[in-house]
Scaffold this motif. Structure first.
Motif, PDB file in Angstrom:
ATOM      1  N   PHE A  89       0.864  -1.176   0.000  1.00  0.00           N
ATOM      2  CA  PHE A  89       0.000   0.000   0.000  1.00  0.00           C
ATOM      3  C   PHE A  89       0.909   1.237   0.000  1.00  0.00           C
ATOM      4  N   PRO A  90       0.626   2.224  -0.869  1.00  0.00           N
ATOM      5  CA  PRO A  90       1.458   3.434  -0.884  1.00  0.00           C
ATOM      6  C   PRO A  90       1.476   4.114   0.489  1.00  0.00           C
ATOM      7  N   LYS A  91       0.320   4.076   1.188  1.00  0.00           N
ATOM      8  CA  LYS A  91       0.276   4.595   2.562  1.00  0.00           C
ATOM      9  C   LYS A  91      -0.204   3.449   3.438  1.00  0.00           C
ATOM     10  N   ASP A  92      -0.250   3.678   4.733  1.00  0.00           N
ATOM     11  CA  ASP A  92      -0.707   2.667   5.679  1.00  0.00           C
ATOM     12  C   ASP A  92      -2.076   2.091   5.271  1.00  0.00           C
ATOM     13  N   LYS A  93      -2.212   0.759   5.289  1.00  0.00           N
ATOM     14  CA  LYS A  93      -3.451   0.133   4.821  1.00  0.00           C
ATOM     15  C   LYS A  93      -4.658   0.562   5.650  1.00  0.00           C
ATOM     16  N   GLN A  94      -4.519   0.443   6.969  1.00  0.00           N
ATOM     17  CA  GLN A  94      -5.617   0.804   7.875  1.00  0.00           C
ATOM     18  C   GLN A  94      -6.091   2.231   7.612  1.00  0.00           C
ATOM     19  N   LYS A  95      -5.124   3.154   7.497  1.00  0.00           N
ATOM     20  CA  LYS A  95      -5.484   4.570   7.306  1.00  0.00           C
ATOM     21  C   LYS A  95      -6.171   4.772   5.966  1.00  0.00           C
ATOM     22  N   THR A  96      -5.692   4.049   4.947  1.00  0.00           N
ATOM     23  CA  THR A  96      -6.290   4.170   3.614  1.00  0.00           C
ATOM     24  C   THR A  96      -7.758   3.742   3.645  1.00  0.00           C
ATOM     25  N   VAL A  97      -8.026   2.581   4.246  1.00  0.00           N
ATOM     26  CA  VAL A  97      -9.386   2.058   4.277  1.00  0.00           C
ATOM     27  C   VAL A  97     -10.283   2.973   5.112  1.00  0.00           C
ATOM     28  N   GLU A  98      -9.785   3.421   6.258  1.00  0.00           N
ATOM     29  CA  GLU A  98     -10.575   4.319   7.115  1.00  0.00           C
ATOM     30  C   GLU A  98     -10.970   5.596   6.374  1.00  0.00           C
ATOM     31  N   ARG A  99     -10.006   6.136   5.660  1.00  0.00           N
ATOM     32  CA  ARG A  99     -10.275   7.371   4.931  1.00  0.00           C
ATOM     33  C   ARG A  99     -11.344   7.126   3.862  1.00  0.00           C
ATOM     34  N   ASN A 100     -11.215   6.025   3.138  1.00  0.00           N
ATOM     35  CA  ASN A 100     -12.221   5.695   2.127  1.00  0.00           C
ATOM     36  C   ASN A 100     -13.605   5.567   2.765  1.00  0.00           C
ATOM     37  N   LEU A 101     -13.664   4.846   3.883  1.00  0.00           N
ATOM     38  CA  LEU A 101     -14.961   4.630   4.532  1.00  0.00           C
ATOM     39  C   LEU A 101     -15.551   5.943   5.038  1.00  0.00           C
ATOM     40  N   ALA A 102     -14.686   6.829   5.527  1.00  0.00           N
ATOM     41  CA  ALA A 102     -15.188   8.119   6.011  1.00  0.00           C
ATOM     42  C   ALA A 102     -15.796   8.913   4.856  1.00  0.00           C
ATOM     43  N   ARG A 103     -15.178   8.842   3.691  1.00  0.00           N
ATOM     44  CA  ARG A 103     -15.762   9.513   2.517  1.00  0.00           C
ATOM     45  C   ARG A 103     -17.148   8.956   2.217  1.00  0.00           C
ATOM     46  N   VAL A 104     -17.247   7.628   2.244  1.00  0.00           N
ATOM     47  CA  VAL A 104     -18.535   6.990   1.955  1.00  0.00           C
ATOM     48  C   VAL A 104     -19.571   7.408   3.003  1.00  0.00           C
ATOM     49  N   ALA A 105     -19.170   7.382   4.270  1.00  0.00           N
ATOM     50  CA  ALA A 105     -20.101   7.729   5.351  1.00  0.00           C
ATOM     51  C   ALA A 105     -20.581   9.172   5.199  1.00  0.00           C
ATOM     52  N   GLU A 106     -19.661  10.079   4.906  1.00  0.00           N
ATOM     53  CA  GLU A 106     -20.024  11.491   4.796  1.00  0.00           C
ATOM     54  C   GLU A 106     -21.010  11.736   3.656  1.00  0.00           C
ATOM     55  N   VAL A 107     -20.850  11.014   2.569  1.00  0.00           N
ATOM     56  CA  VAL A 107     -21.713  11.273   1.413  1.00  0.00           C
ATOM     57  C   VAL A 107     -23.053  10.540   1.520  1.00  0.00           C
ATOM     58  N   TRP A 108     -23.038   9.309   2.032  1.00  0.00           N
ATOM     59  CA  TRP A 108     -24.227   8.462   1.899  1.00  0.00           C
ATOM     60  C   TRP A 108     -25.007   8.162   3.167  1.00  0.00           C
TER      61      TRP A 108
END
Ligand code: LR7
Ligand code: MN
Length: 581
Positions: free
Chosen positions: A373-392
Motif C-alpha cells: 500500500f502506498p500509505k498505511d493500509k488501515q489509514k487508507t481504508v478508514e479514509r475511504n470509509l469516512a468519505r462513503v459515510a459522509e456522502v451516503w
C-alpha cells in the motif's frame, strides 16, 4: 446421420422463426437454453446433453468448442477438475519460499494447467434455465497490481473458454503500475495470441478503484463485467449475469463467489442462499438467508438473491448506467470501501444488487495483500470509509463513527478530501435517504439512532438532569418534560436538540454548547460498573477529553468535574433507555 443433422437444423430454424415472431415485451417466451452441461461428476468426462429443439446453433457450438470444463486437455494434470493438489516432499521448501509472491500456493498454481477444468457447481435447475437470445455484449475488466503470472493467465483463460464469443466483446487488463517484469513484455507477447485481450498500463499506481475506472473508460461492450485477477469463471457463468442486466438495466448482477483454496488450489463450492451484508463500522460480511425467509418467499436454490451490499470484486453492470450513477467516487484510494459506496449508490438511486446462483466464479481468498500500500493500509481504508459515510449515511454516519472511528472526526488527524462533487451527484440523482435504504433494503440491521435516550437520573442527587435556557440544573424526574430528555449519541454527545454538554477545562467546568461532531470536548463515555452478576449496573459519565467524571453537586446545585471514583454515588447516572452499551 446427415438426416439427423438436417432435422435438427429444421427444428432450430423453426424455433428461430418463432422467437423472431415473439414480441420483446414477453421475456419468458424470448428465452433460449444456455449451456446445458449437467452437474458434473468429477473427474469423469460427462456428456453434454442439449435439448436441440430449444437451442440456437450458435450457442450450441460455443458450448462444445469453448467450454473446456468437461474436455480437459490433460486429464492427469495436477489440480485438474479442481481437485486438491499435493506438493511433493522435495518441493515443500520451494513452495514455502514462493508463498509470499502471492500469499497463496504460487508453486502449485504454476503446476496446474491454465485452462484446467473445474466442477460445474451450479444448482441443478440452472442447466434448464433459459436466457434471452439477444443479450448485450460485455467487456470484462481485470485490474491488477503484481498479480502472479499463472493465476492471471488462468483468470483470462477461464473467461475466454467459458464465455460465448458473441457476448464477450473484449477483455481489458489494467496494469496498475506493477513492478514485476513478467507483467510487461511477456504479458504483451502472451496476450497477443488473443485478439480480444487489450492491455492498459497506468503510469503510476492508482489503486483498484481508479484502475477499474481506467478500464471502464476504454470499454466498448454494453455491459461492464469487473473481476479480480485471481479467479476462475465456471461453466455458463456469463449468460445469467447478462440476462439480469438485460431484463432491467438497473440490476447489478454478481456471481456466487466460490473458493479456490489458497493451500491446495482446489475449487470449493460454497453454501447456497448467501447474501452480502455489512456490519458496523461498514464491514462487509456474508450472511445466510434464514429458513423462514426461504420458506416465506418460496426461494429455489437457483433464484437470484437481493443483497444489501456486494463483495466488491465481481459484478456486471450496464455500462451507461454505471456512468449515469457517476461510477465510483474517484477520490477513493487503493483498496477498500468502494463496494460500500457503489452498493449504497445503486440501491439509494434506484437500482438493485443481486447474486445470481446460476453464475459461479472461484476466487483465491488470501490472508494478506501481496502488494504494497502506498500509505498505511488501515489509514487508507478508514479514509475511504469516512468519505462513503459522509456522502451516503446521513444521520447514520454517527453510527459509523461511533463504532471505533471517533478519531476520523478530527480533521487535524485525517484529511478525507473534497466531497462537493459526490454530494452534488447524490442531489442530482435524487437518491433516497440512508434511512430508506435501511428500512427497505436491509431492515435486519441493528442501527438504533442513538446509544441511550430519555431522562438522566443521578443516583446521589436522586434527581434528573434538566436543561433550560442553556442552563443545566436538577429537577424532580418527569418524563413529560422536554427539558429532561437527552440522547447519548453514537459519537458520545450528551445532547438535547442542537445543544450539547461540554467541558472546557477542569476549572471552567461544564458548559452547554452547540453540538459539533468534530469537537472532542463534547464527547462523554458512559461506563458500566457491574456490581453483581444480576444486579443493576450503575453508570458514570466520563469526559473523554479530560478523563474525569461528571459529578452532581451534593446539594444538587449543578454539575462539576471530579476525579473518577466508582464509590461516589454523585458520579453515577442512569438513562431511561439503553440501545447499546
Ligand atoms: O492498488 C491496487 N491495485 C489493483 O489493481 C490494489 C488491488 N488491485 C487489484 C488486485 O490485483 C485485484 O485483482 O484489485 C483486485 C482486488 O484486490 P484484492 O484481490 O487484493 O482484493 P480482495 O479480494 O482482498 O478484496 C475484496 O474487496 C476489495 C475492496 O476494495 C475489492 O472490492 C475486491 O475486488 C474484493 N474482492 C472480492 O470481492 C472477491 C471476493 C472477496 C470477498 C468477500
Ligand atoms: Mn481478490
Amino acid at each position: 446421420e446427415k438426416e439427423n443433422l438436417k432435422e435438427k437444423e429444421n427444428i432450430v430454424n423453426l424455433v428461430n422463426k418463432q422467437n423472431n415472431a415473439l414480441s420483446k415485451t414477453d421475456p419468458d417466451k424470448m428465452k433460449h437454453q444456455v449451456q446445458t452441461t449437467p452437474q458434473s461428476v468429477v473427474p469423469q468426462r460427462v456428456e453434454i446433453k442439449v435439448n436441440f429443439s430449444r437451442v440456437r446453433k450458435s450457442v450450441l457450438r460455443s458450448v462444445m468448442q469453448m467450454d473446456m470444463t468437461q474436455k480437459p486437455r490433460d486429464k492427469g494434470a495436477i489440480g485438474q477438475f479442481g481437485l486438491p493438489a499435493v506438493v511433493p516432499v522435495d518441493k515443500q521448501e520451494e513452495m514455502r519460499g514462493r508463498w509470499s509472491e502471492g500469499h497463496f500456493n504460487v508453486y502449485l498454481s504454476e503446476q496446474i494447467p491454465v485452462d484446467r477444468a473445474i466442477p460445474d457447481t451450479r444448482p441443478q435447475a440452472c442447466s434448464e434455465n433459459l436466457v434471452h437470445d439477444d443479450l448485450p455484449t460485455t467487456s470484462v475488466i481485470f485490474c491488477f497490481v503484481d498479480e502472479v503470472w499463472s493465476t492471471l493467465l488462468r483468470s483470462v483463460h477461464s473467461v475466454l473458454n467459458r464465455s460465448p464469443p458473441h457476448l464477450l466483446k473484449e477483455i481489458i487488463l489494467v496494469d496498475d503500475f506493477s513492478s514485476k517484469d513478467y507483467l510487461k513484455d511477456s504479458l504483451d507477447v502472451y496476450m497477443s495470441q488473443f485478439p480480444k485481450v487489450r492491455i492498459v498500463r497506468l503510469k503510476e499506481r492508482q489503486g483498484l478503484i481508479r484502475a477499474r475506472l481506467a478500464g471502464a473508460a476504454v470499454a466498448t461492450g454494453e455491459v461492464l463485467t469487473f473481476l479480480d485477477s485471481h479467479i476462475e469463471c465456471n461453466v455458463g457463468w456469463l449468460e445469467p449475469l447478462l440476462d439480469r442486466v438485460y431484463m432491467d438495466r438497473r440490476k447489478v448482477a454478481c456471481p456466487v463467489i466460490e473458493v479456490i483454496n489458497d493451500k491446495d488450489m482446489s475449487y470449493v463450492l460454497v453454501d447456497n442462499f448467501q447474501r452480502g451484508i455489512f456490519k458496523w463500522p461498514l464491514v462487509f460480511s456474508w450472511s445466510t438467508l434464514s429458513e423462514e425467509v426461504i420458506k416465506r418467499d418460496k426461494l429455489k436454490d437457483s433464484d437470484p438473491i437481493r443483497c444489501p451490499v456486494m463483495a466488491g470484486g465481481l459484478f456486471s453492470i450496464d455500462r451507461k448506467y454505471f456512468y449515469e450513477l457517476g461510477t465510483y467516487d474517484p477520490g477513493l484510494d487503493v483498496w477498500g470501501g468502494e463496494n460500500m459506496e457503489l452498493s449504497f449508490k445503486i440501491w439509494m438511486c434506484g437500482g438493485e444488487i443481486e447474486i445470481i446462483p446460476c453464475s459461479r466464479v472461484g476466487h483465491i481468498f488470501r490472508s494478506e495483500n501481496p502488494y504494497k500500500f502506498p500509505k498505511d493500509k488501515q489509514k487508507t481504508v478508514e479514509r475511504n470509509l469516512a468519505r462513503v459515510a459522509e456522502v451516503w449515511l446521513d444521520e447514520y454516519k454517527e453510527v459509523f463513527y461511533g463504532h471505533g472511528y471517533h478519531h476520523l472526526l478530527d480533521k487535524r488527524i485525517i484529511d478525507i478530501g473534497n466531497l462537493t462533487e459526490q454530494i452534488q451527484l447524490r442531489q442530482k440523482l435524487q437518491c433516497k435517504s440512508f434511512r430508506w435504504y435501511l428500512e427497505n433494503v436491509y431492515p435486519e440491521i441493528n442501527a438504533p439512532p442513538v446509544r441511550a435516550q430519555g431522562l438522566i437520573f443521578n443516583l446521589g442527587a436522586r434527581k434528573c438532569l434538566a436543561l433550560e435556557k442553556g442552563i443545566l440544573s436538577f429537577d424532580v424526574c418527569d418524563l413529560s418534560k422536554q427539558s429532561q430528555l437527552f440522547n447519548h449519541t453514537w459519537i458520545r454527545h450528551l445532547q438535547q436538540q442542537q445543544s450539547c454538554i461540554g467541558v472546557l477545562s477542569l476549572r471552567a467546568g461544564v458548559t452547554v454548547e452547540p453540538c459539533d461532531i468534530t469537537n472532542s470536548n463534547l464527547r462523554w463515555r458512559h461506563k458500566s460498573l457491574i456490581l453483581t452478576a444480576n444486579l443493576v449496573d450503575h453508570l458514570i459519565v466520563q469526559s473523554i477529553a479530560k478523563r474525569t467524571c461528571l459529578e452532581a453537586g451534593v446539594q444538587s446545585e449543578g454539575l462539576h468535574l471530579n476525579d473518577c471514583d466508582a464509590s461516589n454515588q454523585f458520579q453515577k447516572w442512569h438513562f431511561t433507555h439503553y440501545y447499546a452499551q
